[in-house]
Design an enzyme around this catalytic site. Structure first.
Site, short mmCIF file in Angstrom:
data_model
loop_
_atom_site.label_atom_id
_atom_site.label_comp_id
_atom_site.label_asym_id
_atom_site.label_seq_id
_atom_site.Cartn_x
_atom_site.Cartn_y
_atom_site.Cartn_z
N CYS A 2 0.83 -1.20 0.00
CA CYS A 2 0.00 0.00 0.00
C CYS A 2 0.86 1.26 0.00
CB CYS A 2 -0.91 0.01 1.23
SG CYS A 2 -1.86 -1.51 1.43
N ARG A 27 1.21 1.79 -5.93
CA ARG A 27 1.36 0.83 -4.84
C ARG A 27 0.04 0.18 -4.45
NH1 ARG A 27 6.16 0.86 -2.35
NH2 ARG A 27 5.27 -0.11 -0.50
N TRP A 74 -3.56 -1.78 -1.34
CA TRP A 74 -3.43 -3.03 -2.10
C TRP A 74 -3.82 -4.14 -1.15
CZ3 TRP A 74 -2.31 -3.39 -7.21
CH2 TRP A 74 -2.10 -4.66 -7.72
N ASN A 101 0.91 -0.17 5.81
CA ASN A 101 1.37 -0.94 4.66
C ASN A 101 2.05 -2.19 5.19
OD1 ASN A 101 2.48 -1.85 2.18
ND2 ASN A 101 4.35 -0.71 2.58
N GLY A 102 1.77 -3.35 4.59
CA GLY A 102 2.46 -4.56 5.00
C GLY A 102 1.54 -5.57 5.65
N GLU A 481 11.60 -17.18 -20.94
CA GLU A 481 11.26 -15.84 -20.45
C GLU A 481 12.32 -14.82 -20.86
OE1 GLU A 481 9.31 -12.68 -18.44
OE2 GLU A 481 8.69 -14.53 -19.45
N LYS A 485 11.62 -11.48 -23.20
CA LYS A 485 11.95 -10.10 -22.80
C LYS A 485 12.75 -9.40 -23.89
CE LYS A 485 9.72 -9.81 -19.25
NZ LYS A 485 8.77 -10.50 -20.10
N GLU A 488 10.43 -8.57 -26.80
CA GLU A 488 9.42 -7.56 -26.48
C GLU A 488 9.96 -6.14 -26.51
OE1 GLU A 488 6.14 -9.42 -23.46
OE2 GLU A 488 8.17 -9.22 -22.68
N HIS A 504 18.50 -30.61 -33.04
CA HIS A 504 17.40 -31.09 -33.87
C HIS A 504 16.85 -29.99 -34.77
CE1 HIS A 504 17.17 -35.07 -31.98
NE2 HIS A 504 17.45 -34.43 -30.85
N LYS A 604 -0.47 -3.85 -22.00
CA LYS A 604 -0.25 -4.50 -20.71
C LYS A 604 -1.21 -5.66 -20.50
CE LYS A 604 1.79 -4.93 -16.75
NZ LYS A 604 3.14 -5.51 -16.74
#
Length: 609
Positions: A2, A27, A74, A101-102, A481, A485, A488, A504, A604
């Site tokens: 948060c 956040r 959050w 927060n947390g 991945e 990246k 992208e 192969h 996104k």
């Protein structure tokens, strides 16, 4: 994850708090709220949704309050609703409020003891125990009450308290969550990030773990929670407003790469208590988990790669067959499912149409369903029977970074939970892996703070027309991945293959100087096979860039360049090995002069098939 802001000074603070929350909204944006110290009481404005909803609720009329708190949430404990929105209050709304927060890991025990004393709880959050603890210890001195409350708390958190009987004062504290002081002329601020108050001051003071800070318009006083007052120097932050929104990083993507220690730490959070994994959000009893016969993971893009990592972990630890599949293909395969099949859909945004359709189909065919997502209230949370959240905060960059590592961490918890319930690992083995899992945030930070040859490698190869990525076992999804990246954000064609598959077909693409990125972290017997594949590529003139584990000097005899990551158990190495590949792709794209936050043709969230 948060966002917190507090202000004391001589100016009316409502608009200042709202402006600060704008820069902290990344956040969290499930709900938001303000607490303003008016003459006779504390006044509140709360709203469910993003910050614009709070602004509309606050209205144009200006409060004259010069002390106040702001929060953007959050959600981790408790649904997204008005009841759970911050600021949180104690038994007396008019007297005390906090923003947090947390995560408070021992909130259940604390809540029980507080209720026994007569405290009444109004929310489903873990954070509410903080305000009641302060009430428990308050005897006229807010700072002392916060210090006493802090000593009872376990977890990772930051919070700020306001009390009506202490005009012009805020008291805050932190433990492994961000909180710092903004120093102005006749005014002071507390916030999660300097971005929140950078328009007013660039002078800050840092708060250490185990410290409580009291701010008034005259300045800040710092106290050790166990001992007396301590001194803190001031620091000048050389940021403009644009840089502040990125916390001083040149792009959102770089900022989010560096947020991975916090994102992984928040995602792991309090999901292990007293040595036992607690994943109530799986929505299944232990008997139902024991009766599972198969798992299917459906996802797209980066989330699919996380799912492939999940296959290796779950199959190894829980001895259950796992099938990762591309959601857009799976839904047209007429899949074979039953009630003893668990279908896990992974979507960072929770709005990826293909993955949503896959979860919907799985439910229709009688399978159990769980969604892994980063966004509360997203569409996938309404389609799945159960939901597990990563806790990464807003990811602004189009290319996923911190959400990948958080998804892998969450899949590891699922694998260990299944192993614990199905008794496929000994308790000491589960405990050992959990300990290493909870070390990952520090190890990611260790790598990010270290000295690596990524810049030099990027300088040599940023204009190459093709890259090949290779990996075996847990290294394969990391290679997938890493190649994604690079494609992208740098627009360089790249292929990723199982290293054993290279001969192969893909080996035909190699020529003198072709960069081959090989994930060569320590993986039981697989490492020797990877070295053999490296030798095959070098025999064709390729230039090998290896990702290896600290202490492995042997790899230097086989690769042209080596980037080392901290040592960890084989099945957790993917979280560490992907970070240098993110940074390598990033540096290559920047050297090519490209916008990494908004790469061409990409969005996104993919909300159409």
């Amino acid at each position: 994850m948060c966002g917190i802001i507090g202000y004391v000074g001589r100016r009316p603070c409502k608009d200042l708090l709202l402006q600060g929350l704008e820069r902290l909204e990344y956040r969290g944006y499930d709900s938001a709220g303000l607490a303003l110290r008016e003459d006779k009481r504390l006044g509140y404005v709360r709203a469910v949704g993003n910050l614009q909803v709070l602004k509309e609720a606050a209205g144009p009329n200006g409060s004259q309050a010069t002390t106040g708190l702001g929060h953007t949430r959050w959600a981790t404990h408790g649904a997204v609703n008005m009841q759970n929105a911050h600021p949180l209050t104690g038994c007396d709304d008019d007297q005390i409020a906090i923003v947090v927060n947390g995560i408070v890991e021992n909130f259940r025990e604390l809540k029980g003891s507080l209720e026994a004393e007569g405290h009444t709880f109004r929310t489903e959050t873990d954070a509410e125990v903080v305000v009641h603890l302060i009430e428990r210890h308050y005897d006229g001195d807010l700072t002392d009450a916060v210090r006493a409350a802090y000593r009872e708390l376990e977890g990772h958190f930051a919070f700020v308290a306001v009390h009506h009987d202490h005009p012009g004062e805020l008291v805050g504290a932190r433990l492994q969550c961000p909180l710092l002081v903004g120093v102005g002329q006749g005014e002071m601020s507390l916030a999660s990030m300097a971005a929140a108050f950078i328009a007013e001051t660039r002078t800050i003071q840092l708060i250490e773990d185990g410290e409580v800070v009291s701010i008034t318009e005259a300045g800040a006083r710092f106290f050790d929670v166990e001992n007396g007052e301590v001194e803190r120097e001031t620091v000048e932050v050389d940021w403009d407003l644009d840089a502040a929104e990125k916390s001083g990083y040149e792009t959102f993507m770089l900022k989010e790469i560096y947020e991975q220690p916090e994102a992984v730490g928040e995602t792991l959070g309090d999901r292990v208590r007293h040595g036992k994994l607690v994943l109530e959000s799986l929505g299944m009893t232990e008997t139902e988990l024991q009766n599972l016969r198969r798992i299917v993971i459906v996802a797209a893009g980066t989330s699919y790669h996380a799912g492939v990592v999940g296959r290796y972990m779950i199959e190894e630890w829980a001895r259950l067959p796992v099938e990762p599949d591309i959601a857009s293909e799976w839904i047209y395969r007429n899949p074979v499912l039953s009630k003893d099949t668990l279908v896990i859909g992974i979507s960072q945004s929770g709005e990826s149409r293909d993955t949503i359709n896959a979860i919907k189909l799985a439910r229709e065919l009688g399978a159990r369903t769980v969604a892994i997502t980063n966004l509360m209230g997203s569409q996938i949370t309404r389609e799945a029977a159960a939901v597990l959240y990563t806790r990464c905060g807003l990811e602004v960059g189009v290319c996923a970074s911190k959400t990948f590592t958080a998804q892998v961490a969450l899949l590891a918890l699922i694998g260990l939970k299944l192993a614990q319930v199905r008794k496929t690992l000994e308790p000491n083995e589960v405990e050992f892996i959990l300990d290493r899992l909870y070390e990952l945030p520090d190890k990611i930070l260790q790598f990010l703070d270290g000295d690596h040859p990524i810049e030099e490698i990027a300088q040599r190869f940023f204009d190459k027309p093709f890259f090949l990525y290779l990996g075996r076992h847990i290294g394969l999804p990391v290679a997938l991945e890493g190649a994604l990246k690079l494609k992208e954000i740098s627009y360089i064609p790249a292929d990723a293959y199982s290293a054993g598959e290279m001969k192969h077909g893909p080996i035909a693409l190699l020529e003198e100087g072709t960069p081959v990125v090989c994930v060569a972290t320590d993986q039981k017997v697989i490492y020797d096979k990877v070295v053999s594949n490296i030798q095959e590529t070098r025999a064709r003139g390729a230039h090998v860039i290896a990702i290896a584990t600290d202490g492995n000097e042997d790899i230097q005899h086989h690769a042209d360049d080596v980037i080392y990551v901290p040592r960890s158990p084989a099945f957790l190495q993917s979280v560490l090995a992907v970070v240098p590949l993110q940074l390598l792709a990033y540096r290559i794209a920047r050297l090519r002069g490209l916008n990494v936050d908004q790469p061409r043709n990409l969005a996104k969230t993919v909300t159409v098939e």
